[in-house]
Design a protein around this motif. Structure first.
Motif, PDB file in Angstrom:
ATOM      1  N   VAL A 400      58.335  22.055 -14.155  1.00  0.00           N
ATOM      2  CA  VAL A 400      57.419  21.446 -12.683  1.00  0.00           C
ATOM      3  C   VAL A 400      56.991  20.691 -13.067  1.00  0.00           C
ATOM      4  CG1 VAL A 400      56.204  21.984 -11.066  1.00  0.00           C
ATOM      5  CG2 VAL A 400      57.326  23.840 -11.669  1.00  0.00           C
ATOM      6  N   ARG A 401      57.624  19.043 -12.044  1.00  0.00           N
ATOM      7  CA  ARG A 401      57.152  17.644 -12.375  1.00  0.00           C
ATOM      8  C   ARG A 401      56.016  16.818 -11.705  1.00  0.00           C
ATOM      9  NH1 ARG A 401      62.292  15.113 -11.794  1.00  0.00           N
ATOM     10  NH2 ARG A 401      62.450  13.376 -13.418  1.00  0.00           N
ATOM     11  N   PRO A 402      55.245  16.830 -12.177  1.00  0.00           N
ATOM     12  CA  PRO A 402      54.652  16.312 -13.302  1.00  0.00           C
ATOM     13  C   PRO A 402      53.570  17.391 -14.013  1.00  0.00           C
ATOM     14  CG  PRO A 402      53.393  14.834 -11.541  1.00  0.00           C
ATOM     15  CD  PRO A 402      54.456  15.981 -10.910  1.00  0.00           C
ATOM     16  N   GLU A 403      53.741  18.271 -13.120  1.00  0.00           N
ATOM     17  CA  GLU A 403      53.075  19.259 -13.535  1.00  0.00           C
ATOM     18  C   GLU A 403      52.831  20.435 -14.396  1.00  0.00           C
ATOM     19  OE1 GLU A 403      51.116  22.737 -10.866  1.00  0.00           O
ATOM     20  OE2 GLU A 403      52.441  24.187 -11.915  1.00  0.00           O
ATOM     21  N   THR A 404      53.655  20.430 -15.455  1.00  0.00           N
ATOM     22  CA  THR A 404      53.706  20.338 -16.707  1.00  0.00           C
ATOM     23  C   THR A 404      53.712  19.873 -18.210  1.00  0.00           C
ATOM     24  OG1 THR A 404      56.346  21.810 -15.996  1.00  0.00           O
ATOM     25  CG2 THR A 404      56.056  21.254 -18.252  1.00  0.00           C
ATOM     26  N   PHE A 405      53.617  18.227 -17.749  1.00  0.00           N
ATOM     27  CA  PHE A 405      52.902  17.769 -18.943  1.00  0.00           C
ATOM     28  C   PHE A 405      51.435  16.952 -18.083  1.00  0.00           C
ATOM     29  CE2 PHE A 405      58.158  15.503 -17.761  1.00  0.00           C
ATOM     30  CZ  PHE A 405      58.419  15.748 -18.955  1.00  0.00           C
ATOM     31  N   SER A 406      51.207  17.363 -16.903  1.00  0.00           N
ATOM     32  CA  SER A 406      49.872  17.128 -17.094  1.00  0.00           C
ATOM     33  C   SER A 406      48.917  18.324 -17.585  1.00  0.00           C
ATOM     34  CB  SER A 406      49.329  17.314 -15.060  1.00  0.00           C
ATOM     35  OG  SER A 406      49.962  16.468 -14.826  1.00  0.00           O
ATOM     36  N   ASP A 407      49.692  19.185 -17.334  1.00  0.00           N
ATOM     37  CA  ASP A 407      48.743  20.515 -17.954  1.00  0.00           C
ATOM     38  C   ASP A 407      48.985  20.616 -19.110  1.00  0.00           C
ATOM     39  OD1 ASP A 407      49.131  21.543 -15.595  1.00  0.00           O
ATOM     40  OD2 ASP A 407      49.855  23.138 -15.789  1.00  0.00           O
ATOM     41  N   VAL A 408      50.459  19.679 -20.527  1.00  0.00           N
ATOM     42  CA  VAL A 408      50.032  19.552 -21.801  1.00  0.00           C
ATOM     43  C   VAL A 408      48.751  18.136 -21.691  1.00  0.00           C
ATOM     44  CG1 VAL A 408      51.176  18.252 -22.954  1.00  0.00           C
ATOM     45  CG2 VAL A 408      51.773  20.655 -21.485  1.00  0.00           C
ATOM     46  N   VAL A 409      49.032  17.466 -21.286  1.00  0.00           N
ATOM     47  CA  VAL A 409      47.640  16.429 -20.881  1.00  0.00           C
ATOM     48  C   VAL A 409      46.583  16.640 -21.416  1.00  0.00           C
ATOM     49  CG1 VAL A 409      46.857  13.877 -20.367  1.00  0.00           C
ATOM     50  CG2 VAL A 409      49.326  14.126 -20.433  1.00  0.00           C
ATOM     51  N   ASP A 410      45.921  17.684 -20.128  1.00  0.00           N
ATOM     52  CA  ASP A 410      44.267  17.729 -19.823  1.00  0.00           C
ATOM     53  C   ASP A 410      44.320  19.203 -20.525  1.00  0.00           C
ATOM     54  OD1 ASP A 410      44.050  16.017 -17.324  1.00  0.00           O
ATOM     55  OD2 ASP A 410      45.601  16.793 -15.941  1.00  0.00           O
ATOM     56  N   LEU A 411      45.518  19.647 -21.274  1.00  0.00           N
ATOM     57  CA  LEU A 411      44.461  21.245 -21.449  1.00  0.00           C
ATOM     58  C   LEU A 411      44.812  21.237 -23.049  1.00  0.00           C
ATOM     59  CD1 LEU A 411      45.505  23.281 -18.393  1.00  0.00           C
ATOM     60  CD2 LEU A 411      43.831  22.749 -19.006  1.00  0.00           C
ATOM     61  N   VAL A 412      46.215  20.834 -22.941  1.00  0.00           N
ATOM     62  CA  VAL A 412      47.112  21.151 -24.984  1.00  0.00           C
ATOM     63  C   VAL A 412      46.535  20.271 -25.405  1.00  0.00           C
ATOM     64  CG1 VAL A 412      48.847  21.693 -26.310  1.00  0.00           C
ATOM     65  CG2 VAL A 412      48.142  22.654 -24.098  1.00  0.00           C
ATOM     66  N   VAL A 413      46.745  18.577 -24.718  1.00  0.00           N
ATOM     67  CA  VAL A 413      46.078  18.255 -25.895  1.00  0.00           C
ATOM     68  C   VAL A 413      44.739  17.777 -27.018  1.00  0.00           C
ATOM     69  CG1 VAL A 413      45.620  15.614 -25.973  1.00  0.00           C
ATOM     70  CG2 VAL A 413      47.757  15.618 -25.497  1.00  0.00           C
TER      71      VAL A 413
END
Length: 462
Positions: A400-413
Motif C-alpha cells: 500500500v503506497r506510501p504506507e509501506t515506505f512510511s512504515d519502514v522509515v518510521d518503524l524499521v530504520v
C-alpha cells in the motif's frame, strides 16, 4: 565488521506495480500516481529515512500474454496506465538533497545519441544523483509498438546491449575533455573546440558520427544498475553494472546467484565486492507482531489473483489463463524474462507450485519474499538476509503506497540504526560517492567505460 544495510524504494510511475489489487485499499494513494506532489512527498519521506535511492521501474508495452489480450491488465491496472519515469526526477531532486534516482530505460527502443544527452541533463539537474537501470525489455507488445513483429531473442538483446554501451560510454566519457569548458568571459570562449572530439562508432548494431551535445556532468556516466538474472544478464552485469537488482523467493535461492555474479565480476577483472547487489523484498510491519499480521490479512482482502497471473504471464511469456488453477507449473523457455519463471519452477526442487499458489504469492510483493512482523523481527530478517546471502541491500516494493515506505522509515530504520547496521546520515557528494566512496564521482579505472576517456597526456587536437 557487519555490512551496512542499504535500501532503495522500488516504485513505478503507474497504479499497480508489484501488488495487483492493492490500489483498491482505502489507505492506498495509487490514484495519485499522476500527481507531482505525490512523488515529491514520497521522495522527502525516503530521504527522511536515509534511503539510498528511489528505483523507478518502467515498461514500454502492455501485459497482453494472459488470455492473449490486454483486458486483464487494463481492468486491474497492471502496470498500465504507466507514465514516463524520467520526467518525475527534476521535481523530486529539487525537493531533496541526497536521495538518488535510478531510472529504468529500455535501450532496445532508445537511440543512444539522444538518450545519452537526456541522462547527462538529468545528472546536471540532480547534481550527480542519477542512475540508469539498464534493461533490454521483455514484452513483445513493446516491440510491436516500435514497428517490429516481436522482440529480439533473449540473448541477442544482450549482444545489442553490448554495442549500445560502447556508444554511450564514448559519448559520456570520451567526447569532452574535463577542461573543455572554459567559461572565459574576457576571452569570449566558452568551450575550447580543441578539447571536444567527434565519436566515430561502427559497431554490429549501431553507427554514430557525432560529438556529445552535453558538457561533462558531475558523474559523466550515471550510476549503472542492471536487473537481469539470466546467465546472459549476469554476464552483462559482471562487466558493466555497479548495482545489481536480483529476485528470488528465499535466501537459499539468492545466495548462489550472488556468488555467481561476484565470480563473473572477478573474471572480468573487477573487484567482486565493488558490485552492490540489491534483492527484491516487501516489508509489512507494525508496532507489534500481531498488528503486522492483521495488516497482512487486511491487505490480502484486496489482492487480485487474476491481476497477479496477468503480471506473471507478462514476465514469463507463459499464458497462465490456459492452465488449471490446480495444475503444477512447469518450466517453459521463452524470449521474455527468464528469472521469474525459474523462481517458481527451478528455485526449490523440493516444492512444486500450483497456478493458484503462484497467484497468491505474486499478489503481494510480486516474485519477491514478504517479511511480516514487528520492527525488531523485520530488522532481524533483513540482517539475516544480508549476512547469509552476501547481498548489500534491498529494493523494497510497496503493498500500500506510501504506507509501506512510511512504515519502514518510521518503524524499521530506527531499529537498524540503533543496531549500527544502517547509516544515520548521508555521505557527501554524488550518488556514486554516496554508494561507494568520497572522491569517486566517476567510474573507476577498471570499468570498461574508462578506456574511452581523454588521458591527461593527450595533446590538443589540431
Amino acid at each position: 565488521m557487519p555490512k551496512q544495510i542499504r535500501l532503495n524504494a522500488f516504485e513505478m510511475n503507474c497504479v499497480a506495480h508489484q501488488s495487483p489489487g492493492l490500489w483498491q485499499h482505502p489507505r492506498d494513494r495509487s490514484k495519485d500516481y499522476a500527481r507531482l506532489d505525490y512523488w515529491v512527498e514520497l521522495a522527502q519521506t525516503l530521504e527522511r529515512g536515509k534511503f539510498d535511492g528511489l528505483f523507478l521501474a518502467d515498461v514500454l508495452g502492455v501485459y497482453d500474454v494472459f488470455g492473449g489480450t490486454a483486458d486483464a491488465a487494463l481492468k486491474h491496472a497492471i502496470q498500465v496506465p504507466v507514465n514516463d519515469p524520467l520526467l518525475l526526477v527534476p521535481a523530486m531532486a529539487q525537493a531533496t538533497r541526497n536521495l538518488g534516482f535510478g531510472v529504468t530505460v529500455t535501450l532496445s527502443y532508445e537511440p543512444p545519441f539522444p538518450f545519452a544527452r537526456r541522462m547527462t541533463t538529468l545528472d546536471h539537474l540532480t547534481q550527480g544523483r542519477i542512475g540508469w537501470n539498464v534493461v533490454t525489455g521483455y514484452l513483445d507488445s513493446a516491440a510491436r509498438s516500435m514497428g517490429r513483429d516481436k522482440q529480439k531473442a533473449h540473448d541477442e538483446r544482450y549482444a545489442v546491449a553490448e554495442d549500445y554501451m560502447d556508444v554511450v560510454y564514448q559519448l559520456w566519457e570520451g567526447s569532452w575533455a574535463d577542461d573543455a569548458v572554459l567559461r572565459d568571459r574576457k576571452g569570449g570562449v566558452f568551450t575550447d573546440p580543441r578539447r571536444v572530439r567527434r565519436i566515430s562508432h561502427r559497431g554490429p548494431h549501431y553507427r554514430l558520427d557525432a560529438m556529445h551535445l552535453g558538457e561533462p556532468s558531475p558523474q559523466r556516466t550515471p550510476v549503472l544498475y542492471q536487473a537481469g538474472s539470466s546467465p546472459a544478464g549476469r554476464a552483462f552485469a559482471a562487466r558493466h553494472a555497479e548495482c545489481v537488482f536480483i529476485s528470488g523467493p528465499s535466501k537459499q535461492v539468492i545466495a548462489p546467484r550472488v556468488a555467481a555474479i561476484r565470480k563473473l565480476a572477478a573474471e572480468a577483472g573487477r573487484d567482486p565486492q565493488s558490485l552492490l547487489i540489491f534483492a527484491l523484498m516487501t516489508v509489512i510491519t507494525a508496532p507489534n507482531h500481531a498488528d503486522a499480521q492483521a495488516k497482512l490479512a487486511d491487505y490480502r482482502r484486496y489482492a487480485n489473483p487474476e491481476g497477479a497471473l496477468a503480471l506473471m504471464s507478462g514476465w514469463t511469456g507463459v499464458d497462465f489463463s490456459r492452465l488449471d488453477p490446480n495444475q503444477i507449473v512447469q518450466h517453459v523457455e521463452s524470449e521474455a524474462g527468464r528469472t521469474a519463471l525459474e523462481n517458481i519452477t527451478r528455485a526449490d526442487p523440493q516444492r512444486a507450485w500450483t497456478v493458484s499458489e503462484v497467484a497468491s504469492h505474486v499478489a503481494i510483493g510480486g516474485i519477491g519474499p514478504v517479511i511480516v512482523g514487528s520492527p525488531d523481527h523485520v530488522a532481524d530478517e533483513l540482517e539475516s538476509w544480508i549476512d547469509e546471502t552476501d547481498i548489500d541491500g534491498f529494493n523494497l516494493a510497496f503493498a500500500v503506497r506510501p504506507e509501506t515506505f512510511s512504515d519502514v522509515v518510521d518503524l524499521v530504520v530506527p531499529v537498524l540504526q540503533k543496531r549500527g547496521r544502517y547509516k544515520r546520515d548521508y555521505a557527501p557528494g554524488t550518488l556514486r560517492e554516496k554508494l561507494f566512496r568520497q572522491g569517486q564521482a566517476r567510474l573507476g579505472p577498471e570499468h570498461p567505460a574508462a578506456r574511452y576517456r581523454w588521458r591527461a597526456q593527450e595533446k590538443l587536437q589540431a
